[in-house]
Design an enzyme around this catalytic site. Structure first.
Site, short mmCIF file in Angstrom:
data_model
loop_
_atom_site.label_atom_id
_atom_site.label_comp_id
_atom_site.label_asym_id
_atom_site.label_seq_id
_atom_site.Cartn_x
_atom_site.Cartn_y
_atom_site.Cartn_z
N PRO A 47 31.99 32.50 29.82
CA PRO A 47 32.47 31.17 29.32
C PRO A 47 33.97 30.85 29.78
O PRO A 47 34.77 31.80 29.29
CB PRO A 47 32.30 31.04 27.96
CG PRO A 47 32.27 32.28 27.41
CD PRO A 47 31.61 33.48 28.34
N ASP A 86 34.42 28.80 26.51
CA ASP A 86 35.36 29.52 25.33
C ASP A 86 36.32 28.52 24.86
O ASP A 86 37.04 28.21 25.68
CB ASP A 86 36.04 30.77 26.39
CG ASP A 86 36.27 31.69 25.45
OD1 ASP A 86 36.09 31.85 24.12
OD2 ASP A 86 36.73 32.86 26.28
N TRP A 549 37.47 37.74 22.41
CA TRP A 549 36.39 38.16 23.55
C TRP A 549 35.46 38.69 22.60
O TRP A 549 34.26 38.76 23.11
CB TRP A 549 37.10 39.48 23.89
CG TRP A 549 38.39 39.41 24.52
CD1 TRP A 549 39.71 39.40 24.42
CD2 TRP A 549 38.44 38.85 26.11
NE1 TRP A 549 40.44 38.86 25.21
CE2 TRP A 549 39.70 38.79 26.47
CE3 TRP A 549 37.37 38.91 27.04
CZ2 TRP A 549 40.10 38.41 27.64
CZ3 TRP A 549 37.82 38.29 28.33
CH2 TRP A 549 39.22 38.42 28.62
N GLN A 588 37.21 41.56 34.42
CA GLN A 588 36.56 41.36 33.24
C GLN A 588 35.81 42.92 32.70
O GLN A 588 35.16 42.91 31.87
CB GLN A 588 35.40 40.40 33.38
CG GLN A 588 36.07 39.12 33.22
CD GLN A 588 36.60 38.48 32.24
OE1 GLN A 588 36.39 39.09 31.07
NE2 GLN A 588 37.52 37.45 32.37
N TRP A 592 35.22 40.65 29.38
CA TRP A 592 33.87 40.24 28.88
C TRP A 592 32.84 41.18 29.21
O TRP A 592 32.02 41.57 28.49
CB TRP A 592 33.55 38.82 29.34
CG TRP A 592 32.34 38.39 29.08
CD1 TRP A 592 32.00 37.65 27.97
CD2 TRP A 592 31.22 37.90 30.16
NE1 TRP A 592 31.05 37.20 27.80
CE2 TRP A 592 30.34 37.32 29.16
CE3 TRP A 592 31.00 37.81 31.48
CZ2 TRP A 592 29.20 36.57 29.83
CZ3 TRP A 592 29.76 37.45 31.72
CH2 TRP A 592 28.76 36.73 30.87
N LYS A 625 49.48 37.87 45.81
CA LYS A 625 49.03 37.23 44.65
C LYS A 625 49.46 35.74 44.41
O LYS A 625 50.65 35.49 44.86
CB LYS A 625 49.49 38.14 43.21
CG LYS A 625 48.42 38.38 42.17
CD LYS A 625 49.02 39.14 41.41
CE LYS A 625 48.51 38.97 39.76
NZ LYS A 625 48.93 39.84 38.95
N LYS A 628 51.96 30.34 40.22
CA LYS A 628 52.68 29.16 40.17
C LYS A 628 54.15 29.07 40.58
O LYS A 628 54.68 28.37 41.32
CB LYS A 628 52.63 28.51 38.85
CG LYS A 628 51.37 27.67 38.65
CD LYS A 628 51.29 27.02 37.24
CE LYS A 628 50.24 26.31 37.11
NZ LYS A 628 49.56 26.43 35.62
#
Ligand SMILES: [Zn+2]
Ligand SMILES: [Zn+2]
Length: 1011
Positions: A47, A86, A549, A588, A592, A625, A628
């Site tokens: 999610p 989530d 988590w 993850q 997750w 990478k 912003k």
């Protein structure tokens, strides 16, 4: 008739139409429901949080999540895909805090937990419209209407059930341990969260401190050094922890040097002298580490002088010591002293380090905790009231002032930061709730053995290592917006009770404080009390909430409100558990992927997923990478708007193997559009154009394959079907996509190129029908093969090629079955011969280029050197193609480069050489001129915007030689240019499109006009 297709195409516009069509015809739902009685294929949606806009990395995981279930559906599986959101945890709280301008938890409590959580609730779907729109636009088929939402009461209740199961198994405990703590968020983090936030090149102080030994404790060999101050030198990068120092650790088997520094003695490991620039210092003694053990030293900062209380770790418990105690700290021997950095003497502060804390317990050390949960120094120490990192220089300054600073530098090292807010983490000893995952380490490891990881190295690498080094999961958060920990504690006798569901809670004696409508969040759940069964005291909930988590890790059961919803009890038998497939980015493995694995192992002693695609990260065009702050973030909607979703999908599928990092930029996507999608489109529009001219009917009986070229492309097609199927079965969509890419290249740059003439010719003979039939077959099958990858383009091609001629056919490619290879059509010998023919042609063209002779100029002969006899036999069968490609009259095989005629140009690639005879006879030169003239006429036809099938009248004026050549080749020119007449001279009525050329030294004026 097929719908006419323009060779110029705007994929984005086309996709918008397809989206409307899918919505109108409810294609997604039908594609799922059609297979309802078949075996289930389950994908779990990891999610996302919808409180921020989706980025390109979300597109990456979503298209990889999409491709496999789409394939499985076409393979006949029943594959409902349920979305999820989530909605809890730090990420959400932090955004709300930002919006409200909050700096700390105090601000939140002042504002009110109820109000704060209400804001969190409102914020979680702030960008859900953007998410839904992007999800739909990229063709990610997932059921968002029935998505699970982690903040729903039913989801929370299942979470409670999970906690209770673990509680009953003795796997939940509250422990006083050193845990990573975010001082801004005011909460502990789990080790997998810490793993998400390491930053390299963090600048920190690096200070060397002198710890003064009490003269009285210098005994035996050391008594010789009583005449001057005697200090042990220790190193730290966290000066703020020095007030909490209560021991020095050494390695008892190592050698330590005593240096006479003039006014004092200094001790450090002999092995560390050089590294600290002290190899030339005056060494006056050498002792074993064991000689130093037990030495007493003076506290750097006596806590009682700084209004700080002191405890002692006795049998793992903290016992406060009276402020009148005279504090002596001493040297201890431990096994964690490194000779790779520092001085071989380790500053030990039990409150602030995991190994320090263990030593504290082992030796009953003093325990000083002088930093509050916001990371501010308490007491009256230098820097009191300031954040620890701000206090660092003040503490260092104070020690310098007292002559206890040996040296002060800065270093760059790797340091953990809060994965959400970017604050440096501090390691604190404190109470947290833990899940005893270490109790199941073996089961976690053995369960992992049955999981298929793509790429495979993750299994025993990143993920396997993580499991090997498993530590208990600190799953409580001292926060507000999350699943509340369902543990109630008696306010009188301190006994605890875990609640596994709402009915259980409501059935408790003296239950009260229930709010209607039900909201299981704080602060309402905190008002629920009941009576202690031990002492009739009041049971109140502990205030912590659970790590988000945990929520997402509980989704295999919580999304179905297991075990409360009766239907949820079937998940183990109907294919909903475990998942066949999950897919997320590589970070993850410790997020997750881990929380899913840990919870299902603890609950059911088995993994909750069978196959994982673990994706690499997305970088910018230069391989950096995206962030912003760097301003190099590429917005998915911009690129999709320009090139369409399929182009982005195709780029993401083919750019690099799933587990590798991939670069992403508008330019890279535009290259893919050009090289692959436009190529396929051109083949498709070529077919439609000629098929419509010839009124080709694919529904007519299959035409016998009469040409070697057709036999070949159908062999390649079936080979492709086999390969793509096997790749997708082994969760490698990248290999599958690349195979399709190669096939489309063959189809366009060899099959169609070699077959053009077969479609052009006016008579509809067996050869032409064979070509139509083969190309039709290829395009239809390719559209089906591509459907999981490029759902839009595949739909477009399929609907035009199938639905417009067969009203009985399924009305969407996504409702069809995936192609199955016809192995009888695969001819590997033919395939390798054709590949060799392509290679020979490409080398031969290079030989022409080297000689500076255009491909349009016919030559007498080409020679092939260095093919095996078996290869030669294959090539001889395809000689016509190579002769035509190289525009020569003959093809010869020679065994040796030395046997080539003198006037030839040769290019060699590996063991294969191809040569052309450069000799240009008058006859060949004339033929070259004719080819040029024909080529110019075709250009004129295009300039005049004639349809491909339009007949024309051709006008010409030329010098004597050129005129003679034209008349000799008249038939050829007329045939190639669909000219009914070749007329000498131009009419002056302005109806002719004309141009003047100088071709091979001859003036030629040409003109065309519709016949
Ligand atoms: Zn934080
Ligand atoms: Zn009690």
């Amino acid at each position: 008739m097929f719908q006419p297709v323009s060779s110029r195409v705007n994929f984005g516009e086309l996709e918008e139409k397809t989206l409307a069509l899918w919505a109108e015809k409810d294609v997604f739902k039908r594609s799922v429901e059609n297979r309802k009685n078949n075996r289930r294929f389950t994908m779990y949606e990891g999610p996302p949080t919808a409180n921020g806009k989706p980025g390109i990395h979300h597109v990456l995981s979503r298209v990889f999540k999409d491709v496999i279930p789409r394939y499985k559906v076409m393979k006949g599986f029943y594959a409902p895909r349920i979305g999820g959101w989530d909605t809890h945890g730090l990420p959400v709280e932090l955004e709300v805090e930002k919006a409200l301008g909050f700096k700390s938890k105090t601000d939140i409590e002042r504002y009110g937990i109820a109000e704060f959580n209400q804001k969190c609730r409102e914020s979680v779907f702030k960008y859900v419209q953007d998410w839904n729109a992007l999800t739909e636009r990229i063709g990610y088929w997932v059921d968002l209407d029935n998505a699970y939402v982690t903040m729903n009461n039913s989801y929370i209740e299942s979470g409670w059930w999970v906690v209770k199961q673990l509680w009953d198994k003795g796997l939940i405990y509250q422990g006083h341990k050193v845990t990573p703590h975010c001082p801004r968020c005011g909460t502990s983090l789990s080790s997998h969260e810490v793993a998400l936030g390491y930053e390299e090149h963090t600048e920190d102080p690096s200070v060397y401190i002198k710890f003064r030994i009490s003269p009285n404790s210098l005994q035996g060999t050391l008594s010789a050094f009583k005449n001057k101050p005697f200090s042990l030198l220790a190193w730290t990068t966290t000066p703020w922890t020095l007030p909490a120092n209560t021991a020095l650790a050494i390695c008892d088997s190592a050698e330590y040097a005593v240096l006479d520094m003039g006014e004092e003695y200094l001790v450090l490991a002999a092995a560390r002298l050089e590294a600290n620039g002290l190899q030339a210092a005056h060494e006056v003694g050498r002792v074993k580490g064991s000689d130093l053990v037990g030495l007493k030293y003076l506290p750097l900062f006596n806590p009682f002088e700084y209004e700080m209380s002191v405890a002692r770790l006795e049998n793992g418990e903290l016992v406060v010591v009276p402020a009148t105690t005279s504090l002596d700290y001493h040297v201890i021997a431990t096994d964690y002293v490194s000779m790779d950095d520092g001085t071989g003497i380790v500053h030990t502060a039990p409150a602030y380090g995991e190994v320090d804390y263990e030593s504290g317990k082992k030796y009953g050390l003093y325990f000083i905790h002088h930093v509050d949960l916001q990371g501010k120094i308490t007491g009256t120490y230098p820097g009191a009231g300031k954040f620890v990192k701000t206090a660092d220089p003040l503490i260092t300054q104070e020690l310098k002032h007292r002559g206890l600073l040996f040296k002060s530098e800065t270093i760059h090292h790797t340091y953990p930061f809060c994965w959400r807010c970017g604050t440096p983490l501090l390691y604190f000893a404190k109470q947290s709730w833990y899940i005893r995952t270490t109790a199941c380490r073996e089961a976690l490891i053995s369960g992992n053995e049955s999981i298929n990881w793509y790429p495979e190295h993750i299994k025993h690498g990143r993920f396997g290592d993580w499991l090997q080094n498993n530590v208990d999961w600190a799953f409580s958060r001292e926060r507000y917006w999350g699943t509340p920990i369902p543990v109630w504690r008696c306010q009188t006798c301190q006994s605890t009770d875990c609640i596994g569901g709402l009915a259980e809670l409501q059935g408790k004696p003296g239950f009260s404080g229930f709010k209607d409508p039900l909201d299981l969040h704080r602060p309402y759940v905190d008002d629920i009390t009941y009576e202690c069964t031990q002492c009739h005291g009041e049971m109140k909930r502990v205030t912590d909430v659970i790590d988000c988590w945990f929520d997402s890790g509980a989704m295999p059961v919580a999304q179905y409100h297991y075990p409360f919803d009766p239907d949820s009890l079937n998940i183990f038998t109907d294919g909903r558990f475990p998942a066949d497939y999950i897919c997320e980015a590589v970070d993850q493995t410790r997020g997750w992927f881990y929380s899913l694995h840990a919870l299902s192992t603890l609950l059911f002693n088995r993994p909750s997923y069978e196959n994982v695609i673990c994706l690499g990260h997305i970088l910018d065009e230069k391989g950096e990478k995206m962030s912003k702050s760097k301003g190099n973030v590429v917005l998915p909607e911009t690129v999709i708007g320009k090139y369409g979703a399929d182009a982005v999908r195709w780029y993401l599928f083919t750019a690099s193997p799933a587990g590798n990092a991939r670069r992403f930029s508008e330019k890279l996507v535009s290259e893919v559009t050009r090289s692959f999608m436009s190529t396929l489109w051109n083949v498709y529009s070529f077919f439609i154009l000629y098929a419509n001219i010839d009124k080709y009917q694919p529904s007519m009986e299959k035409y016998p394959t009469v040409s070697e070229l057709d036999r070949w492309i159908l062999s390649e097609l079936n080979q492709l079907i086999k390969e793509v199927t096997s790749d997708l079965d082994s969760y490698d969509p990248v290999a599958a996509a690349r195979a399709i890419e190669i096939f489309v290249d063959y189809l366009s740059n060899w099959y169609v190129r070699r077959s053009r003439r077969r479609f052009w010719k006016s008579e509809s003979d067996a050869d032409k029908l064979s070509a139509y039939s083969a190309l039709y077959e290829c395009l239809v099958k390719v559209s089906k093969l591509l459907a999981p990858f490029l759902p839009f383009l595949a739909e477009e091609i399929y609907r035009n090629m199938i639905c417009s001629v067969d009203p009985q056919a399924p009305d969407s490619v996504h409702l069809t079955d995936y192609p199955v290879a016809d192995e009888s059509l695969i001819d590997n010998e033919l395939s390798s011969a054709m590949r060799l023919a392509m290679k020979v042609s490409s080398i031969g063209r290079a030989a022409r280029a080297q000689a500076g002779i255009k491909v349009r100029q016919p030559l007498a002969e080409a020679f092939i050197v260095g093919v095996a006899p078996s290869e030669q036999a294959g090539l001889e069968k395809l000689a016509d193609s190579v002769i035509d490609e190289l525009n020569v009259k003959r093809l010869s095989f020679v065994s040796n480069v030395a046997d080539l005629p003198e006037n030839s140009a040769t290019v060699t690639e590996g063991t294969l050489s191809v040569a052309i005879d450069k000799t240009l006879t008058q006859e060949l030169a004339d033929e070259g001129l004719v080819r040029e003239i024909t080529h110019r006429l075709q250009g004129l036809r295009r300039n005049a915007n004639f349809e491909i099938a339009d007949s024309i009248i051709t006008y010409f004026e030329a010098d004597e030689h050129a005129e003679r050549v034209i008349s000799i080749w008249q038939d050829y020119i007329q045939r190639e240019t669909l000219s009914t007449n070749l007329v000498k001279g131009f009419p002056d009525d302005g109806t002719v499109t004309s141009e003047s050329y100088k071709l091979e030294g001859h003036i030629v004026n040409l003109g065309v006009k519709k016949a």
